[in-house]
Design a protein around this motif. Structure first.
Motif, PDB file in Angstrom:
ATOM      1  N   ALA A  80     105.459  10.022  47.531  1.00  0.00           N
ATOM      2  CA  ALA A  80     104.398   9.724  46.505  1.00  0.00           C
ATOM      3  C   ALA A  80     103.498  10.430  47.262  1.00  0.00           C
ATOM      4  O   ALA A  80     102.376  11.166  46.555  1.00  0.00           O
ATOM      5  CB  ALA A  80     104.204   8.380  46.323  1.00  0.00           C
ATOM      6  N   ILE A  81     102.993   9.996  48.332  1.00  0.00           N
ATOM      7  CA  ILE A  81     101.723  10.818  49.089  1.00  0.00           C
ATOM      8  C   ILE A  81     101.930  12.255  49.357  1.00  0.00           C
ATOM      9  O   ILE A  81     100.780  12.899  48.964  1.00  0.00           O
ATOM     10  CB  ILE A  81     101.480  10.059  50.572  1.00  0.00           C
ATOM     11  N   LYS A  82     103.082  12.694  49.595  1.00  0.00           N
ATOM     12  CA  LYS A  82     103.408  14.105  49.652  1.00  0.00           C
ATOM     13  C   LYS A  82     102.985  14.945  48.179  1.00  0.00           C
ATOM     14  O   LYS A  82     102.397  15.921  48.335  1.00  0.00           O
ATOM     15  CB  LYS A  82     104.708  14.238  50.087  1.00  0.00           C
ATOM     16  N   GLN A  83     103.488  14.109  47.049  1.00  0.00           N
ATOM     17  CA  GLN A  83     103.293  14.861  45.877  1.00  0.00           C
ATOM     18  C   GLN A  83     101.716  14.842  45.461  1.00  0.00           C
ATOM     19  O   GLN A  83     101.209  15.783  45.183  1.00  0.00           O
ATOM     20  CB  GLN A  83     103.757  13.973  44.622  1.00  0.00           C
ATOM     21  N   ILE A  84     101.008  13.684  46.069  1.00  0.00           N
ATOM     22  CA  ILE A  84      99.587  13.904  45.799  1.00  0.00           C
ATOM     23  C   ILE A  84      98.882  14.930  46.406  1.00  0.00           C
ATOM     24  O   ILE A  84      98.188  15.696  45.876  1.00  0.00           O
ATOM     25  CB  ILE A  84      98.874  12.520  46.425  1.00  0.00           C
ATOM     26  N   HIS A  85      99.293  15.383  47.617  1.00  0.00           N
ATOM     27  CA  HIS A  85      98.685  16.472  48.453  1.00  0.00           C
ATOM     28  C   HIS A  85      99.246  17.702  47.917  1.00  0.00           C
ATOM     29  O   HIS A  85      98.349  18.534  47.562  1.00  0.00           O
ATOM     30  CB  HIS A  85      99.431  16.489  49.917  1.00  0.00           C
ATOM     31  N   ASP A  86     100.618  17.903  47.421  1.00  0.00           N
ATOM     32  CA  ASP A  86     101.146  19.120  47.413  1.00  0.00           C
ATOM     33  C   ASP A  86     100.665  19.608  45.724  1.00  0.00           C
ATOM     34  O   ASP A  86     100.319  20.882  45.540  1.00  0.00           O
ATOM     35  CB  ASP A  86     102.998  19.046  46.902  1.00  0.00           C
ATOM     36  N   ASN A  87     100.422  18.730  44.952  1.00  0.00           N
ATOM     37  CA  ASN A  87      99.833  18.926  43.660  1.00  0.00           C
ATOM     38  C   ASN A  87      98.295  18.942  43.780  1.00  0.00           C
ATOM     39  O   ASN A  87      97.853  19.116  42.412  1.00  0.00           O
ATOM     40  CB  ASN A  87     100.489  18.000  42.675  1.00  0.00           C
ATOM     41  N   ARG A  88      97.929  18.706  44.752  1.00  0.00           N
ATOM     42  CA  ARG A  88      96.079  18.570  44.770  1.00  0.00           C
ATOM     43  C   ARG A  88      95.403  17.856  43.809  1.00  0.00           C
ATOM     44  O   ARG A  88      94.452  18.151  43.341  1.00  0.00           O
ATOM     45  CB  ARG A  88      95.721  20.356  44.553  1.00  0.00           C
ATOM     46  N   TYR A  89      95.825  16.472  43.806  1.00  0.00           N
ATOM     47  CA  TYR A  89      95.528  15.555  43.013  1.00  0.00           C
ATOM     48  C   TYR A  89      94.040  15.325  43.382  1.00  0.00           C
ATOM     49  O   TYR A  89      93.317  14.714  42.586  1.00  0.00           O
ATOM     50  CB  TYR A  89      96.387  14.350  42.776  1.00  0.00           C
ATOM     51  N   CYS A  90      93.873  15.137  44.674  1.00  0.00           N
ATOM     52  CA  CYS A  90      92.609  14.823  45.316  1.00  0.00           C
ATOM     53  C   CYS A  90      91.384  15.726  44.794  1.00  0.00           C
ATOM     54  O   CYS A  90      90.272  15.084  44.761  1.00  0.00           O
ATOM     55  CB  CYS A  90      92.526  15.200  46.881  1.00  0.00           C
ATOM     56  N   GLY A  91      91.684  17.132  44.244  1.00  0.00           N
ATOM     57  CA  GLY A  91      90.398  17.692  43.706  1.00  0.00           C
ATOM     58  C   GLY A  91      89.857  17.124  42.716  1.00  0.00           C
ATOM     59  O   GLY A  91      88.669  17.206  42.411  1.00  0.00           O
ATOM     60  N   ALA A  92      90.369  16.356  42.010  1.00  0.00           N
ATOM     61  CA  ALA A  92      89.822  15.655  40.735  1.00  0.00           C
ATOM     62  C   ALA A  92      88.887  14.528  41.137  1.00  0.00           C
ATOM     63  O   ALA A  92      87.772  14.362  40.328  1.00  0.00           O
ATOM     64  CB  ALA A  92      90.871  14.775  39.794  1.00  0.00           C
ATOM     65  N   LEU A  93      89.228  14.254  42.497  1.00  0.00           N
ATOM     66  CA  LEU A  93      87.997  12.912  42.933  1.00  0.00           C
ATOM     67  C   LEU A  93      87.320  13.572  44.243  1.00  0.00           C
ATOM     68  O   LEU A  93      87.075  12.700  44.872  1.00  0.00           O
ATOM     69  CB  LEU A  93      88.736  11.823  43.164  1.00  0.00           C
ATOM     70  N   LYS A  94      87.165  15.095  44.008  1.00  0.00           N
ATOM     71  CA  LYS A  94      86.576  15.461  45.575  1.00  0.00           C
ATOM     72  C   LYS A  94      85.215  15.018  45.953  1.00  0.00           C
ATOM     73  O   LYS A  94      84.877  14.885  47.051  1.00  0.00           O
ATOM     74  CB  LYS A  94      86.501  17.165  45.353  1.00  0.00           C
ATOM     75  N   GLU A  95      84.474  14.381  45.112  1.00  0.00           N
ATOM     76  CA  GLU A  95      83.219  13.995  45.217  1.00  0.00           C
ATOM     77  C   GLU A  95      83.281  12.582  46.149  1.00  0.00           C
ATOM     78  O   GLU A  95      82.280  12.064  46.732  1.00  0.00           O
ATOM     79  CB  GLU A  95      82.238  13.833  44.017  1.00  0.00           C
ATOM     80  N   TYR A  96      84.542  12.098  46.202  1.00  0.00           N
ATOM     81  CA  TYR A  96      84.607  10.862  46.809  1.00  0.00           C
ATOM     82  C   TYR A  96      85.330  11.313  48.334  1.00  0.00           C
ATOM     83  O   TYR A  96      85.466  10.214  49.101  1.00  0.00           O
ATOM     84  CB  TYR A  96      85.421   9.909  46.033  1.00  0.00           C
ATOM     85  N   SER A  97      85.232  12.257  48.759  1.00  0.00           N
ATOM     86  CA  SER A  97      86.037  12.963  49.923  1.00  0.00           C
ATOM     87  C   SER A  97      85.142  12.044  50.919  1.00  0.00           C
ATOM     88  O   SER A  97      84.100  12.000  51.131  1.00  0.00           O
ATOM     89  CB  SER A  97      85.694  14.201  50.172  1.00  0.00           C
ATOM     90  N   GLY A  98      86.222  11.495  51.977  1.00  0.00           N
ATOM     91  CA  GLY A  98      85.630  10.392  52.876  1.00  0.00           C
ATOM     92  C   GLY A  98      85.675   9.249  52.527  1.00  0.00           C
ATOM     93  O   GLY A  98      85.468   8.087  53.534  1.00  0.00           O
ATOM     94  N   ASN A  99      85.787   8.864  51.353  1.00  0.00           N
ATOM     95  CA  ASN A  99      85.686   7.638  50.546  1.00  0.00           C
ATOM     96  C   ASN A  99      86.955   7.372  49.740  1.00  0.00           C
ATOM     97  O   ASN A  99      86.497   6.904  48.702  1.00  0.00           O
ATOM     98  CB  ASN A  99      84.542   6.963  50.236  1.00  0.00           C
ATOM     99  N   LEU A 100      88.120   7.965  49.886  1.00  0.00           N
ATOM    100  CA  LEU A 100      89.206   8.270  48.928  1.00  0.00           C
ATOM    101  C   LEU A 100      90.373   7.491  49.689  1.00  0.00           C
ATOM    102  O   LEU A 100      90.736   7.942  50.843  1.00  0.00           O
ATOM    103  CB  LEU A 100      89.236   9.453  48.582  1.00  0.00           C
ATOM    104  N   LEU A 101      91.423   6.666  48.907  1.00  0.00           N
ATOM    105  CA  LEU A 101      92.396   6.101  49.405  1.00  0.00           C
ATOM    106  C   LEU A 101      93.514   6.865  48.535  1.00  0.00           C
ATOM    107  O   LEU A 101      93.378   7.062  47.412  1.00  0.00           O
ATOM    108  CB  LEU A 101      92.544   4.675  49.251  1.00  0.00           C
ATOM    109  N   LEU A 102      94.703   7.304  49.044  1.00  0.00           N
ATOM    110  CA  LEU A 102      95.805   7.881  48.448  1.00  0.00           C
ATOM    111  C   LEU A 102      96.859   6.752  48.648  1.00  0.00           C
ATOM    112  O   LEU A 102      97.116   6.192  49.837  1.00  0.00           O
ATOM    113  CB  LEU A 102      96.176   9.136  49.175  1.00  0.00           C
ATOM    114  N   VAL A 103      97.325   6.293  47.663  1.00  0.00           N
ATOM    115  CA  VAL A 103      98.326   5.342  47.477  1.00  0.00           C
ATOM    116  C   VAL A 103      99.617   5.736  47.008  1.00  0.00           C
ATOM    117  O   VAL A 103      99.605   6.075  45.860  1.00  0.00           O
ATOM    118  CB  VAL A 103      97.875   4.065  46.721  1.00  0.00           C
ATOM    119  N   GLY A 104     100.696   5.734  47.725  1.00  0.00           N
ATOM    120  CA  GLY A 104     102.082   6.050  47.365  1.00  0.00           C
ATOM    121  C   GLY A 104     102.653   4.758  47.222  1.00  0.00           C
ATOM    122  O   GLY A 104     102.893   4.073  48.299  1.00  0.00           O
ATOM    123  N   ILE A 105     103.471   4.485  46.092  1.00  0.00           N
ATOM    124  CA  ILE A 105     104.366   3.151  45.937  1.00  0.00           C
ATOM    125  C   ILE A 105     105.605   3.651  45.423  1.00  0.00           C
ATOM    126  O   ILE A 105     105.807   4.508  44.698  1.00  0.00           O
ATOM    127  CB  ILE A 105     103.692   2.420  44.773  1.00  0.00           C
TER     128      ILE A 105
END
Length: 126
Positions: A80-105
């Motif tokens: 799940a974490i790999k999918q977040i990275h591979d699909n670049r989901y973090c870009g949608a919340l880039k303004e929270y960089s440094g204060n962003l949690l990725l949660v894989g369940i």
């Protein structure tokens, strides 16, 4: 976190729909119900190359990290974490960089053995 989610999933899901990703997603929403005091909760957030299962976006005065949550079943939480990275989901919340949690369940829907109906979770700070 995984143990608490197991309890909510078991308590709130029908036996007929327990092994369903939507059932797991609803269980997460119930488990984080009070999070609405601090977050805007978005299900299926368009992000990167797809849709993040959940995004928790902090409300203006909330001093909380943003979160992207990806759900899997019969795989593992690292997938799940790999999918977040591979699909670049973090870009949608880039303004929270440094204060962003990725949660894989991950939920193992096997009905027998040690891993029967077990949840696992990986949390990564970005």
């Amino acid at each position: 976190m995984a143990e608490e989610l197991e309890l909510v999933h078991e308590e709130c899901s029908s036996v007929l729909t327990y092994n369903d990703e939507n059932s797991l997603a609803c269980s997460i929403y119930i488990a984080y119900y009070t999070a609405r005091n601090y977050y805007k909760i978005i299900r299926e957030l368009p992000a990167g190359k797809g849709f993040a299962d959940y995004a928790f976006v902090p409300l203006r005065n909330a001093e909380k990290p943003a979160m992207i949550v990806e759900l899997k079943y019969d795989r593992n939480a690292d997938t799940a974490i790999k999918q977040i990275h591979d699909n670049r989901y973090c870009g949608a919340l880039k303004e929270y960089s440094g204060n962003l949690l990725l949660v894989g369940i991950n939920y193992d829907k096997d009905t027998k053995g040690e891993t029967a109906k077990k949840h696992s979770c990986v949390i990564e700070r970005v």
